[in-house]
Design a protein around this motif. Structure first.
Motif, mmCIF file in Angstrom:
data_model
loop_
_atom_site.group_PDB
_atom_site.id
_atom_site.type_symbol
_atom_site.label_atom_id
_atom_site.label_comp_id
_atom_site.label_asym_id
_atom_site.label_seq_id
_atom_site.Cartn_x
_atom_site.Cartn_y
_atom_site.Cartn_z
ATOM 1 N N LEU A 199 -3.214 4.992 -2.957
ATOM 2 C CA LEU A 199 -4.378 5.293 -2.296
ATOM 3 C C LEU A 199 -4.291 6.823 -2.602
ATOM 4 N N GLN A 208 0.908 -1.139 -0.099
ATOM 5 C CA GLN A 208 0.112 -0.040 -0.092
ATOM 6 C C GLN A 208 0.996 1.230 -0.041
ATOM 7 N N SER A 237 -8.309 4.864 -5.529
ATOM 8 C CA SER A 237 -7.365 4.287 -5.654
ATOM 9 C C SER A 237 -6.903 3.528 -6.891
#
Length: 302
Positions: free
Chosen positions: A233, A160, A222
């Motif tokens: 993100l 992420q 995203s």
């Protein structure tokens, strides 16, 4: 799944992942002859035809059964798989990288290529157990690695990362990396660290890379970013009018007004400004980075 058209790549046209079929090898074997197979080289390039479009042979042309192929999902009753080229005896007229494909192919083909690339990269980089070093055997149609030595289970990894359009109300904060083409700029991005919320990551990354303090931020969208296996993100953030001071990661960081951003968006992103022309070049249209820039510009020029 259908819905609004995404303004960036690797989202539209996603397959039905059909998780229940990952534990059903008999059904996958039945689907194999009519299935389409995305074939990738070890460097991540996909098989393409003479016209550089996706070359995805069916299972019957490859022969046998799914074997070590990774089941990607279903579309209109047809199964899709990914397979490494080194495991096959077939060839194709050309090869194409994912960035080029995303600008040339339709949304579905680019999205399935992105999924295949991310999964095959995970297989390549996780052939051994991170607990004991034993060799992994991939089961569940390629979606689970089981250690033959200690029995540990390993699942596909996605890293992420936040990406933020930071504004002081009238200007947009952009940075550039040392290895980018001259005058190429983009919004600030960085990976989430253990124990952080996404909002904390935005504040930390922007401060570390530019010295600018984020006051508040909000999540907006995203994008899967399989270079090699991230999820971007996207945030819009507000900051005080701090003077940017770059750290070790960026070559430069500056505030840009709306007119400069507008001119940068109007310029051919792949060419950029001439040395004596002035101006800036911005991120490619396939990226959430460019969409964030466009979103900020729209908010200040309404």
């Amino acid at each position: 799944m259908t819905g609004p058209v995404s303004p960036f790549a690797f989202v539209d046209g996603a397959l039905d992942r059909a998780d229940h079929l990952r534990d059903d090898p008999d059904t996958l074997a039945t689907l194999w002859p009519q299935a389409r197979v995305v074939v990738l080289e070890d460097d991540g390039r996909a098989f393409a035809g003479d016209d550089t479009r996706l070359f995805a042979p069916d299972g019957a042309a490859i022969g046998g059964g799914p074997g070590t192929a990774i089941f990607l999902g279903m579309r209109d009753g047809q199964a899709w798989f990914a397979q490494a080229a080194r495991r096959l005896s077939i060839d194709a007229p050309a090869r194409i990288d994912l960035r080029s494909a995303a600008t040339q192919w339709n949304a579905f083909d680019a999205t399935v290529f992105a999924q295949a690339r991310a999964m095959l990269h995970w297989h390549t980089r996780h052939a051994f157990c991170g607990v004991c070093g034993g060799e992994l055997a991939f089961v569940r149609a390629g979606w689970l690695g089981q250690c033959a030595r200690c029995g540990s289970e390993h699942y596909p990894r996605t890293d992420q990362a936040i990406i933020a359009a930071v504004s002081d109300g009238q200007r947009l904060l952009l940075g550039r990396q040392r290895n980018w083409p001259p005058r190429r700029w983009s919004v600030i991005a960085g990976f989430v660290e253990p124990g952080e919320s996404l909002e904390q990551t935005v504040a930390r990354e922007v401060l570390e890379e530019t010295g600018v303090r984020v006051l508040r931020c909000r999540y907006v969208a995203s994008q899967p970013w399989p270079f090699p296996g991230s999820l971007m993100l996207g945030f819009l953030a507000e900051a005080g009018p701090d003077v940017p001071v770059v750290g070790d990661e960026l070559d430069d960081a500056r505030w840009f007004d709306a007119d400069t951003i507008r001119a940068g968006l109007a310029r051919d992103w792949s060419v950029g400004p001439e040395e004596d022309e002035g101006g800036i070049a911005l991120s490619a249209p396939i990226s959430i980075a460019r969409w964030l820039i466009e979103s900020w510009l729209a908010s200040v020029t309404r």
